[in-house]
Write a protein that holds these residues in place. Structure first.
Motif, PDB file in Angstrom:
ATOM      1  N   SER A 116       0.964  -1.119  -0.085  1.00  0.00           N
ATOM      2  CA  SER A 116      -0.097   0.190  -0.238  1.00  0.00           C
ATOM      3  C   SER A 116       0.832   1.129  -0.018  1.00  0.00           C
ATOM      4  CB  SER A 116      -1.060  -0.027   1.194  1.00  0.00           C
ATOM      5  OG  SER A 116      -0.304   0.076   2.564  1.00  0.00           O
ATOM      6  N   LEU A 117       0.458   2.000  -0.688  1.00  0.00           N
ATOM      7  CA  LEU A 117       1.186   3.366  -0.903  1.00  0.00           C
ATOM      8  C   LEU A 117       2.485   3.357  -0.975  1.00  0.00           C
ATOM      9  CD1 LEU A 117      -0.984   5.321   2.006  1.00  0.00           C
ATOM     10  CD2 LEU A 117      -1.253   5.646  -0.356  1.00  0.00           C
ATOM     11  N   ILE A 118       3.473   3.639  -0.190  1.00  0.00           N
ATOM     12  CA  ILE A 118       4.942   3.522  -0.234  1.00  0.00           C
ATOM     13  C   ILE A 118       5.466   2.402   0.468  1.00  0.00           C
ATOM     14  CG2 ILE A 118       5.278   6.022  -0.901  1.00  0.00           C
ATOM     15  CD1 ILE A 118       5.854   6.343   2.122  1.00  0.00           C
ATOM     16  N   ARG A 119       4.466   1.411   0.778  1.00  0.00           N
ATOM     17  CA  ARG A 119       5.137   0.470   1.572  1.00  0.00           C
ATOM     18  C   ARG A 119       4.821  -1.141   1.030  1.00  0.00           C
ATOM     19  NH1 ARG A 119       0.723   3.204   4.600  1.00  0.00           N
ATOM     20  NH2 ARG A 119       1.533   4.805   5.810  1.00  0.00           N
ATOM     21  N   ASN A 143      -4.270   0.515  -2.285  1.00  0.00           N
ATOM     22  CA  ASN A 143      -3.560   1.905  -2.564  1.00  0.00           C
ATOM     23  C   ASN A 143      -2.176   1.662  -3.151  1.00  0.00           C
ATOM     24  OD1 ASN A 143      -5.387   3.994  -1.432  1.00  0.00           O
ATOM     25  ND2 ASN A 143      -5.215   2.698   0.481  1.00  0.00           N
ATOM     26  N   GLY A 187       1.179   2.882  -5.641  1.00  0.00           N
ATOM     27  CA  GLY A 187       2.338   3.822  -5.673  1.00  0.00           C
ATOM     28  C   GLY A 187       3.296   3.731  -6.900  1.00  0.00           C
ATOM     29  N   TYR A 208      -5.972   4.550  -5.259  1.00  0.00           N
ATOM     30  CA  TYR A 208      -4.878   5.795  -5.456  1.00  0.00           C
ATOM     31  C   TYR A 208      -3.905   5.237  -5.744  1.00  0.00           C
ATOM     32  CZ  TYR A 208      -1.295   8.854  -3.364  1.00  0.00           C
ATOM     33  OH  TYR A 208      -0.530   9.712  -3.131  1.00  0.00           O
ATOM     34  N   SER A 245       2.649   9.319  -2.479  1.00  0.00           N
ATOM     35  CA  SER A 245       2.393   9.957  -1.189  1.00  0.00           C
ATOM     36  C   SER A 245       3.303  11.236  -1.094  1.00  0.00           C
ATOM     37  CB  SER A 245       2.991   8.767  -0.254  1.00  0.00           C
ATOM     38  OG  SER A 245       2.686   9.384   0.910  1.00  0.00           O
ATOM     39  N   ASN A 246       4.297  11.515  -0.018  1.00  0.00           N
ATOM     40  CA  ASN A 246       4.748  12.755   0.156  1.00  0.00           C
ATOM     41  C   ASN A 246       5.893  13.126  -0.748  1.00  0.00           C
ATOM     42  OD1 ASN A 246       6.324  10.545   1.179  1.00  0.00           O
ATOM     43  ND2 ASN A 246       7.535  11.750   2.660  1.00  0.00           N
ATOM     44  N   GLU A 273     -11.284   3.029  -0.987  1.00  0.00           N
ATOM     45  CA  GLU A 273     -10.531   2.025  -0.497  1.00  0.00           C
ATOM     46  C   GLU A 273     -11.780   0.845   0.207  1.00  0.00           C
ATOM     47  OE1 GLU A 273      -8.602   3.984   2.683  1.00  0.00           O
ATOM     48  OE2 GLU A 273      -7.035   4.550   1.354  1.00  0.00           O
ATOM     49  N   ASP A 290      -1.397  -1.154   7.841  1.00  0.00           N
ATOM     50  CA  ASP A 290      -1.988  -0.943   6.595  1.00  0.00           C
ATOM     51  C   ASP A 290      -2.034  -1.999   5.495  1.00  0.00           C
ATOM     52  OD1 ASP A 290      -1.195   1.373   8.084  1.00  0.00           O
ATOM     53  OD2 ASP A 290      -1.588   2.802   6.561  1.00  0.00           O
ATOM     54  N   ASN A 349      10.260   1.394  -1.722  1.00  0.00           N
ATOM     55  CA  ASN A 349       9.355   1.519  -0.722  1.00  0.00           C
ATOM     56  C   ASN A 349       9.741   0.869   0.501  1.00  0.00           C
ATOM     57  OD1 ASN A 349       6.806   1.997  -2.471  1.00  0.00           O
ATOM     58  ND2 ASN A 349       7.498   0.045  -3.401  1.00  0.00           N
TER      59      ASN A 349
END
Length: 301
Positions: A29-32, A56, A58, A77, A81-82, A105, A184, A238
């Protein structure tokens, strides 16, 4: 007693299980903890026409899309992220090179859960009267036979293959996560159980006795897993829970180069096509730099 099947294999052999046109569910998920070593190999093998399912996402989705592997992507998504926008993804959607199906989600989780449990569809009210109620081939309005209320029936995420990066496994495909981790990514297990085939890359291999001794850490048994592959730092750039943090310096380099299609090709030539295997990529990143993002002292706590 039948001989146990060894499912440990090389990265290239595992990636060859993914065919052009497959529906691929991507964990993380995201950056993980996205399975980046496997994604690099999929790009080197020039997979085409893939449909991606995610929760989610990335750099995992962005890299596959930028490399021309994808025709359709489903997620809640796609971004860094940042660090900012996922520029290959944005460019491909704006230029209509891929089709993007947006979800909430909760709807994404519902669709994975329906596939994992064998349900004919998932039920949700989230898309009602919103822009998420597009793409009618994946969702239909239905009436609750008891209350008369309107719901949305969502097609399950039936994936041909799921890909995941985890902390450790034995050669037979029993997969474990560290006891202290980011919650997450608990959707990962639903994502894997939604697929016909599951490929898992891991930070390390342990023997079966260690898996039995620490069975409370097992998140996927060998019944669900078709291939396990050793890939240290296999989620880079990640983060990988408490083993290593998000490599923001490399992510910024990635994002700068992906600002244009030409720049992204330079990135691929250097870090993907320019490396025959994952170890060459890690050597290019540099041992000292990898040590700077490592938190192994905390992982076993």
């Amino acid at each position: 007693m039948p001989e146990k099947k060894v499912k440990r294999m090389a990265l290239a052999e595992a990636a060859s299980m993914i065919r052009d046109g497959d529906r691929v569910a991507v964990a993380g998920s995201l950056i993980r903890r996205h399975p980046m070593a496997l994604i690099h190999e999929m790009i080197r093998q020039r997979k085409r026409g893939l449909t991606l399912f995610g929760w989610n996402n990335g750099i995992d989705f962005d890299m596959l899309i930028g490399a021309g592997c994808v025709k359709e992507a489903h997620s809640a998504y796609v971004g860094l992220s940042n660090v900012g926008l996922a520029k290959n993804f944005r460019r491909a959607v704006e230029q209509r090179e891929i089709r993007y199906v947006d979800h909430s989600e909760t709807c994404a989780i519902d669709r994975f859960r329906a596939a994992a449990t064998g349900a004919p569809y998932a039920l949700s009210k989230t898309p009602l009267h919103t822009g998420l109620q597009e793409n009618p081939e994946y969702q239909k309005e239905v009436t609750d036979p008891f209350t008369g209320e309107t719901w949305i029936a969502l097609e399950p995420f039936h994936a041909d293959v799921a890909i995941m990066h985890a902390h450790r496994a034995d050669p037979y495909g029993n997969v474990q996560l560290d006891p202290i981790r980011m919650m997450d990514n608990e959707t990962d297990m639903l994502i894997c159980k939604a697929a016909n085939k599951v490929i898992v890359t891991v930070e390390e291999f342990v023997d079966e006795e260690e898996i039995i001794r620490t069975n409370q850490q097992t998140v996927l048994t060998k019944l669900f897993v078709d291939a396990v592959v050793l890939a240290p730092y296999g989620a880079h750039p990640n983060s990988c829970d408490l083993r290593y943090v998000f490599d923001i310096a490399h992510a910024r380099e990635y994002q700068a180069k992906s600002a244009t299609a030409v720049g992204f090709r330079v990135y691929l030539d250097e870090y993907v096509y320019g490396c025959k295997e994952w170890d060459e990529y890690l050597a290019k990143i540099g041992r000292k730099h990898l040590e700077s993002i490592t938190r192994m002292d905390i992982a076993g706590a």
